[in-house]
Design an enzyme around this catalytic site. Structure first.
Site, PDB file in Angstrom:
ATOM      1  CG  HIS A 101      -0.252   0.332   2.513  1.00 19.73           C
ATOM      2  ND1 HIS A 101      -0.083   1.619   2.976  1.00 19.73           N
ATOM      3  CD2 HIS A 101       0.325  -0.484   3.440  1.00 19.73           C
ATOM      4  CE1 HIS A 101       0.551   1.580   4.139  1.00 19.73           C
ATOM      5  NE2 HIS A 101       0.808   0.317   4.444  1.00 19.73           N
ATOM      6  CB  CYS A 102       1.142   4.258  -1.810  1.00 24.80           C
ATOM      7  SG  CYS A 102      -0.403   4.527  -2.697  1.00 24.80           S
ATOM      8  CB  ALA A 103      -0.202   8.131   0.977  1.00 24.78           C
TER       9      ALA A 103
END
Length: 470
Positions: free
Chosen positions: A26-28
């Site tokens: 996942h990213c932000a």
């Protein structure tokens, strides 16, 4: 409201189950799932899951937008279901292997040039302001003449406007080495070799004030100030050469031999093979453009206005300085300026359309100043930062350039000078041509803007191309 664990299970089921998932990261804001078989994914089901704000597929990944904070919790629940996790950087490395060759090439091209864009935008603004403030007509408003401007002040403005483009090969080679796995500092030195003051300056050669150095009696060697493609190619090959040296040279000798060998091999290739090939190409292009300018019925405007910005990509466009000098010396006017101005303005129009249509704050922040830079005569930020990355805006920019170039040619627009275009270039048409110059620019911008806005860009394109780098 569904619990996060329940949402995580729904996501896994809709993606095709754990057996269809290679890894998850996942990213932000996004949950990134590397899937084995895209056909097993029930995208409509994913979109209907609670808390999901959007979903798209790119380079082997399903990217599900949950938003800041929420995505971390969903990710932890997915991992708790026994799905293999990985880091974002590892997933990006895997994603780079996905997609067709063209998509990977565009992504790589963008990776090289995007870090350079801010300084090119700044330089474009400096160039536009310098062009305006040093024109006779502007000085007259303040009761000044060119002789009244301090030589030291002009030298300072020259430092502002010339540095980035004079050393552009160093910036490009640095970034190319960085992207292709070499040592960026070696890329900087290689790029600086291409513009070493010991070599004849490319602009001076283009203007007829200097001649190439001939190595072995037949290989023309010049500096490559302002060029892009030779430095890009040298950076790509150089990174590969360095990695080969690092692989075969013993560790005890690596610090000494690898940089030495890389720079030795690449200096020969860049200065004596890659560079001369492009220098020869410049001469062919110049002869071709002189012939095209003589074509009737506005054909010269269509061909030159529609193709000039392609030459900007190669970096060989500075050869036209010589053509413009010849035109002014022989006829006191410069019809070439008006035609290429339309190609420049059109790229700005296409970039402006992207800026106004996208909902991405990041892209807006890049596209708006890049468009302004183009309207001040510098299109590299618009081309490399925006238009070429999404392809269609660049192509529609070429169409707008052809349309405006046709109008400029039919109306026989003739500049009284050279070196400035679009808004600053207005000062070269302060006679009965001014209204036609403005209208031709508006036509170029309008055509490129309309085509790009309605047919050339969507945020889906941005997600497809840039999703793996978000």
């Amino acid at each position: 409201m569904a619990e996060n664990k329940e949402i995580a299970q729904q996501v896994v089921d809709a993606i095709g189950g754990k057996d269809n998932i290679d890894s998850v990261a996942h990213c932000a804001t996004r949950l990134r799932i590397m899937v084995k078989d895209k056909e097993q994914v029930e995208e409509s089901e994913v979109e209907n899951i609670e808390k999901v704000k959007g979903v798209f597929y790119n380079s082997g990944q399903y990217q599900i937008i949950f938003g800041t904070g929420t995505v971390n919790k969903i990710y932890n629940e997915v991992i708790g279901l026994g799905v293999s996790g990985t880091s974002k950087s590892e997933m990006k490395d895997e994603a780079k292997k996905q997609g067709n060759t063209f998509q990977r090439a565009i992504r790589t091209f963008g990776d090289v040039f995007v870090p350079i864009i801010p300084v090119l935008v700044a330089t474009g603004l400096f160039m536009g302001l310098r062009g305006l403030l040093t024109q006779d007509q502007i000085l007259e408003v303040f009761g000044l003449a060119p002789a009244d401007i301090s030589a030291n002040f002009l030298l300072y403005t020259q430092v502002l406007t010339d540095t980035a483009f004079a050393f552009l090969p160093a910036l490009v080679a640095w970034s190319a080495f960085r992207v292709f796995g070499g040592s960026p500092v070696i890329g900087i030195v290689l790029g600086l070799m291409l513009v070493n003051p010991a070599l004849p300056n490319a602009y001076a050669v283009a203007g007829g004030d200097a001649s190439p150095i001939y190595m072995l009696g037949f290989i023309p060697v010049v500096g490559y100030q302002g060029t892009v493609l030779p430095a890009f190619i040298a950076g790509y090959i150089g990174a590969k050469v360095e990695k080969w040296f690092r692989k075969v040279v013993p560790e005890t000798l690596d610090l000494l031999v690898s940089p030495f060998g890389t720079l030795l091999v690449m200096s020969v290739l860049a200065l004596f093979i890659i560079g001369p090939v492009f220098h020869s190409l410049e001469e062919v292009i110049l002869d071709l453009v002189v012939w095209i300018l003589g074509l009737p019925f506005g054909l010269a405007g269509i061909l030159i206005g529609g193709t000039h910005q392609i030459l900007v990509i190669t970096g060989v466009h500075h050869i036209f300085n010589f053509l413009e000098i010849q035109l002014l010396a022989n006829t006191d006017v410069n019809p070439f300026n008006g035609i290429i101005t339309m190609g420049i303005a059109a790229q700005g129009g296409a970039t402006l359309a992207v800026a106004m249509k996208t909902k991405s704050k990041k892209l807006k922040a890049l596209a708006f100043p890049s468009a302004l830079s183009a309207f001040l005569g510098i299109t590299e930020p618009a081309i490399f930062g925006v238009n070429l990355r999404y392809i269609k805006p660049f192509l529609f920019g070429l169409v707008g350039g052809a349309a405006g170039g046709f109008m400029a040619d039919i109306l026989s627009l003739e500049a009284t000078g050279m070196a400035v275009t679009v808004i600053p270039g207005t000062l070269l048409y302060l006679n009965d041509q001014l209204i036609w110059y403005i209208l031709a620019n508006l036509l170029s911008i309008g055509v490129a803007f309309a085509l790009t806005y309605f047919f050339g860009y969507s945020d889906k394109m941005r997600e497809d191309i840039e999703g793996s780098n978000a």
